[in-house]
Design an enzyme around this catalytic site. Sequence first.
Site, PDB file in Angstrom:
ATOM      1  N   HIS A 158      14.707  -4.482   0.009  1.00  0.00           N
ATOM      2  CA  HIS A 158      15.104  -5.430  -1.042  1.00  0.00           C
ATOM      3  C   HIS A 158      16.366  -5.022  -1.797  1.00  0.00           C
ATOM      4  O   HIS A 158      16.858  -5.776  -2.632  1.00  0.00           O
ATOM      5  CB  HIS A 158      13.967  -5.612  -2.056  1.00  0.00           C
ATOM      6  CG  HIS A 158      13.796  -4.448  -2.991  1.00  0.00           C
ATOM      7  ND1 HIS A 158      13.263  -3.256  -2.587  1.00  0.00           N
ATOM      8  CD2 HIS A 158      14.101  -4.300  -4.297  1.00  0.00           C
ATOM      9  CE1 HIS A 158      13.244  -2.426  -3.607  1.00  0.00           C
ATOM     10  NE2 HIS A 158      13.746  -3.025  -4.660  1.00  0.00           N
TER      11      HIS A 158
HETATM   12  N1  UDP Z   1       4.797  -3.734  -3.590  1.00  0.00           N
HETATM   13  C1  UDP Z   1       3.805  -4.693  -3.585  1.00  0.00           C
HETATM   14  N2  UDP Z   1       3.931  -5.739  -2.728  1.00  0.00           N
HETATM   15  C2  UDP Z   1       4.971  -5.866  -1.845  1.00  0.00           C
HETATM   16  C3  UDP Z   1       5.974  -4.870  -1.853  1.00  0.00           C
HETATM   17  C4  UDP Z   1       5.866  -3.819  -2.762  1.00  0.00           C
HETATM   18  O1  UDP Z   1       2.840  -4.610  -4.344  1.00  0.00           O
HETATM   19  O2  UDP Z   1       5.016  -6.851  -1.096  1.00  0.00           O
HETATM   20  C5  UDP Z   1       4.682  -2.628  -4.543  1.00  0.00           C
HETATM   21  C6  UDP Z   1       4.792  -1.250  -3.939  1.00  0.00           C
HETATM   22  O3  UDP Z   1       3.547  -0.825  -3.446  1.00  0.00           O
HETATM   23  C7  UDP Z   1       5.280  -0.436  -5.122  1.00  0.00           C
HETATM   24  C8  UDP Z   1       6.163  -1.400  -5.865  1.00  0.00           C
HETATM   25  O4  UDP Z   1       5.782  -2.701  -5.427  1.00  0.00           O
HETATM   26  O5  UDP Z   1       4.211  -0.089  -5.968  1.00  0.00           O
HETATM   27  C9  UDP Z   1       7.594  -1.143  -5.525  1.00  0.00           C
HETATM   28  O6  UDP Z   1       8.369  -2.167  -6.000  1.00  0.00           O
HETATM   29  P1  UDP Z   1       9.816  -2.476  -5.445  1.00  0.00           P
HETATM   30  O7  UDP Z   1       9.947  -1.954  -4.070  1.00  0.00           O
HETATM   31  O8  UDP Z   1      10.037  -3.939  -5.662  1.00  0.00           O
HETATM   32  O9  UDP Z   1      10.772  -1.719  -6.472  1.00  0.00           O
HETATM   33  P2  UDP Z   1      11.292  -0.228  -6.559  1.00  0.00           P
HETATM   34  O10 UDP Z   1      10.114   0.678  -6.476  1.00  0.00           O
HETATM   35  O11 UDP Z   1      12.267  -0.014  -5.458  1.00  0.00           O
HETATM   36  O12 UDP Z   1      11.940  -0.170  -7.897  1.00  0.00           O
END
Ligand code: UDP
Length: 384
Positions: free
Chosen positions: A213
């Site tokens: 993403h």
């Molecule tokens: N996550 C979720 N559903 C999805 C994809 C990710 O619940 O379809 C969760 C994942 O397990 C983690 C969090 O979202 O806990 C991560 O979010 P994201 O990847 O959007 O952001 P980042 O961590 O990179 O800031």
Amino acid sequence: MKLITIVGARPQFIKAAAVSRAIARHNHRHPERPLREIIVHSGQHHDANMSEVFFQEMEIPRPDHTLGIHTLGHGAMTGRMLESLETLLRNERPDAVLVYGDTNTTLAGALAAVKLHIPVAHVEAGLRSFNRAMPEEINRILTDHCATWLFCPTPTAVENLTREGVPQRPEVFIQHCGDVMFDTIRHFAPKAEGAAIRHRQGLAAGYWLCTLHRAELTDDPNRLRQVFATLQELAREHPLILPLHPRTRQAMERLGIDPHSPGIRITPPVGYLEMLDLLKHAGLVLTDSGGLQKEAFFMGKGCVTLREETEWTELVSAGCNLLAGFSPDALRQAVMTMAGRRVDPTTLTIFGQGESSDRIVATLTAWNASQSVNQKVYKPHAIA
Ligand code: UDP
């Protein structure tokens, strides 16, 4: 104590869930000095499967205020949030504001509060990729330099802040408290078995789980085309599940890339319990997500990170996470290396034992009892 929690994006709901539960525990144990939490949702993530599902299944208290600000450029989004939050904070007059991570919501919350002389607590402070082209990096640095309490998930995060001179500010309190995402996963993993059965039906355990993403991928058409072509190639040999983030879906639609390919199972973004269930039955994680890099480790899975750098360097040093970058060769190589690697989640204790959110609440309530923030000294403490 009156605390305003400002959230707006999926990973923030997941982190805030742990702290809200810790606040409830504190209030149960110490009814004589309650902590009142007011939750503000900026609206940055607003689709049901990017927001509502987390409040429901993680039993996060309903937001007291929803700003409904989304689908704007960085400047407009941050600016409008800042304006709305300033009015809200003036009216609510909290003792402190709590922000999470590195989104526009984090920065707007920290800026609005610090300009009103309301102390800011930053959960996930000190993380750095050292890549200033990432919007998240700018948001983190600025938030850390506004915050009074810097709750660091790792020793490296404390070192980063020290290198930037943050401890020299007299009011600052830096604490290596561990990772609230570990608290969350510990609480929810036992409840997650079977949650994603509809998504993994017909697939043998050991499939690869992929999420993508980040702007550095979705905003670069050549890179996105190339990465997806490599995933298609890899998936001919090994099935892959890809819960598709709305930003990635839109970028692929714009470029005319059809995500449906042999071996790749596309799903909409899944809820947290579904994600934990998908993770449990996966053989390997391929991701550019910060949170998922850690969750892969917590669940004993190898991780290939589709980025040039990571904030979670301890996982790379421990051999649990391999930074692949974006080139097809490097990706293929990384996947081959990590597919057979055993990951033992007990090898690293830096993320704590599931009590990080209790530490955060204890620090904030102790400060409130003393009301002498100017006497707070720089005193990071290690996790036993
Ligand atoms: N996550 C979720 N559903 C999805 C994809 C990710 O619940 O379809 C969760 C994942 O397990 C983690 C969090 O979202 O806990 C991560 O979010 P994201 O990847 O959007 O952001 P980042 O961590 O990179 O800031």
